[in-house]
Write an enzyme that holds these catalytic residues in place. Sequence first.
Site, short mmCIF file in Angstrom:
data_model
loop_
_atom_site.label_atom_id
_atom_site.label_comp_id
_atom_site.label_asym_id
_atom_site.label_seq_id
_atom_site.Cartn_x
_atom_site.Cartn_y
_atom_site.Cartn_z
N TRP A 28 30.16 33.91 -3.47
CA TRP A 28 31.15 34.89 -3.36
C TRP A 28 31.37 35.16 -1.92
CZ3 TRP A 28 30.99 40.02 -1.73
CH2 TRP A 28 29.76 40.60 -1.19
N SER A 77 43.14 47.18 -3.62
CA SER A 77 42.24 48.16 -3.22
C SER A 77 42.90 48.88 -2.00
CB SER A 77 41.00 47.41 -2.79
OG SER A 77 40.47 46.66 -3.46
N LYS A 81 19.36 61.41 1.12
CA LYS A 81 19.80 61.79 0.09
C LYS A 81 18.96 61.59 -1.11
CE LYS A 81 24.64 60.21 0.69
NZ LYS A 81 25.72 60.38 -0.40
#
Lengths: 196, 596, 108
Positions: free
Chosen positions: B132, B163, B324
């Site tokens: 990829w 996109s 987070k």
Amino acid sequence: MTHAASAAAHHTSLGLDSRKMAFWAFIGSECLLFTSLISTYLVYKGKSVVGPYPHEILNIPFTSVSTFDLLMSSLMMVLALAAVQRGDMRWGKIWLFSTALLGLVFLGGQVIEFTEFVHKGLTLQTNLFGCTFFVLTGTHGAHVSVGVLWLLTLWVRALQGKLTQANAMTVEITGLYWHFVDVVWIVIFTVVYLIQ
Amino acid sequence: MKSWLTTTDHKRIGLLYFFTAFAFFLIGGIEALVIRAQLAQPNGHLVTAETYNQLFTMHGTTMVFLALMPLSASFFNYIVPLQIGARDVAFPRLNAFSYWVFLLGGLFLNASWLVGPLFHAGTLNVAPDGGWFGYANLTERQFSPGPNIDFWLLGLQILGISSLAAGFNFIVTILNLRAPGMRMMRVPAFTWMTLVTQFLVITAFPVITVGLAFLMFDRFFGAHFYVHEAGATPILWQHLFWLFGHPEVYILILPAMGIVSDVLPTFARKPLFGYTVVVYSGVLIGFMGWGVWSHHMFSVGLGPIADSVFSATTMLIAVPTGVKIFNWIATLWGGDIRGTTALHFAVGFIAMFIIGGLSGVTHASPPTDLQQTDTYYVVAHIHYVLFGGTIMGLFAGIYYWWPKMTGRLLSETLGKWHFWLQFVGMNLAFFPMHFIGLLGMPRRVYTYSPELGVSDLNLLSTIGAFLIALSIFVFLVNLLRTRTHGQRAGNDPWGGATLEWSIASPPPVYNFSVIPTVANRLPRWKTEHHEPMRDPPATPPAPIHVPGGSWWPMLAAFGLPILALAPLTHTLWLALVGAAVLLAGIYLWAFEPFEV
Amino acid sequence: MNEHSQNEHSHPTADVYLRVAAVLVILTVLEVGVFYVPVFHPVLVPVLLVLSGAKFTLVVMFYMHLKADSRVFTFLFGAPLLLAAVVMVALLFLLLGALTLRGAAGAG
């Protein structure tokens, strides 16, 4: 009531035109496109294993005229915007057409330059200078072509009377694109042509 | 049918994104199952080495570009305008264009599985086979003469346009279409993370566009951008790819983080702990995500300075991420927790993402990274991040928002089955890969010998993969069953705090009968500081203008695959046709009367 | 109509546009000039970068109206531009380093 509803639909939280905002974001995005191209040009500078090399082939006087031409087109563009904003469509049309014409002259100059380079033996396949030079300046030229097409479209719309003072924002956005293309050329002229 | 083809409604486009992306997710999943079946035993011979290369390349490409990104996009489309109190996105037709370009780009890429005979390839499948990441100079014509890489690079160029268009659209939507009173620090966490993601998209995609354009010039026009003999360095591709590729990782994970930040407070009945810190660490991750790309390239030998810098930035980026995680845990702490399926997936996300994050920090250190590069250890890491992280987060979003999108609740019983099967399946599939990798099995090799001593672990991993497949099957049954048997959701089945729950499920075409005025961060909740807002009336007090559909975004979108076919088939007239279609679409679009 | 009346206040007049154009022309003449004057050759690169940077800024500030326009636009353009500049410096450092090493190894 309907009027109020449609006014509410046009409310924007920042009070800014959405198309203009999208265009600034687009220009920001284009910065990275041209940076990648220019960085590659710089990285491969002096790395070609065969000629012709930049100093043998780049024609500074000729390109200086092209640069001057593109700068003047930017001036025409802002004058077009000023004319449309004050509702002077007669001058608006003249300046819009002049901008497009100077854009075409620039493209013509690029065609002459590319043809001359090919005659002197520099093509996309010759060496790394050829690869990076043609792809960088070619991408810029493609942007100029799109701009010319856009400007001519606005000019025709103005001739038809469909582009008026109310569309000043459209002209302003076209101008943003056109000036950005000019600004990119300012960088290319320095980095590719003058700093050899 | 026509109304779906011409739709510019963000909700319909959101659903189109969902179903299209889910179909590609299933295709990518089947590719993964074939890979796992091949590796179930040593010396497997289910597929040839060539087909195996195509399988892992297409699995990665499909999952990243055709499944995870567009599944997130389906929520951007459906949920973001609802969360900010808007009637649609800023540019509804551009939104339709993004969808059609995505669909056509995905079909273009996947067509490579079937069109081998057209290229006299001798096999049915001529799918991309360079990974990829498509490392140069393996992708040069000299080493990859077939159309495989052409499909890959042209397909990715098409998808990039989709996109980018969506990126500009959502940035403007979020900045400019917020309801009165919805200041930036009142915007729900999911919408905030969407905004950060879109900034990453519009800055990262141009870089890969240039990298792919160089490859295109090399392959079709004989340029030498990645050709060593001409003085070039193939490392340039690695830099351009990972300059895009690492922000891309955050493009994949930030939306899931946003979903979890919205799901947890709803089911803990507590405001998100440290909302501001969660938002700022999301922004910080976005910025820092740009400064770590070379950690994918330690094995290149970048030199001690570059290695140290990128090692340090990579370790640093774990800080806002860790912040987070602590905020999410603190949100749950002391909350009035309801164990819904959506919450299961959200908590599963946190747990799995911690494991993925920890293994990620181990390859921030160049010496250990050199041991791990190109082994299954890295495969384990990315699957904990992208499957345990992104997919779990997306499923949390699906269970949470599906009632809003369709008006019916998914079955909680089947949902729990789905969750536990997937949770056990993924740990079974991916945890052994840590050991498989450290024991020395390289990735991207189509088989292995029994002497390597990883046969049992591989079999375990394959069983896990098929358990995941079973869990997805349960999910599909749940979806189908819900169409007819699902419990009606009403406006707000969960007691959510944000604006999307103040309107009908599914929402009417105009979304809000009256645009709400927002006075605080949790408008629908009663807190010690304020009363809940009054929901907009069910019927609009005044007629609402709704923009009609348009064919032209789709027409313009069709121009792109036609343009891509030109170099693929070496046919000049196709390029002219493609350009003409694109141009015609744009002009008809620009001059069509369309009142937003 | 509303946006039109805003623009009239925030946009410079034709007079300003002409003066900016004059400065741009002078700067371009200077650029080409220093290129041909041998005295400047040791400092050619920094001088040219400063001159083109000045042209870039003038066009962006006055022709693209960023000087008087919303800060949101400045951010949408400026943040990616800054990022682009940092990326360029990093790429030059990383890749020129790598290529130079390779050249040295080849020579050795």
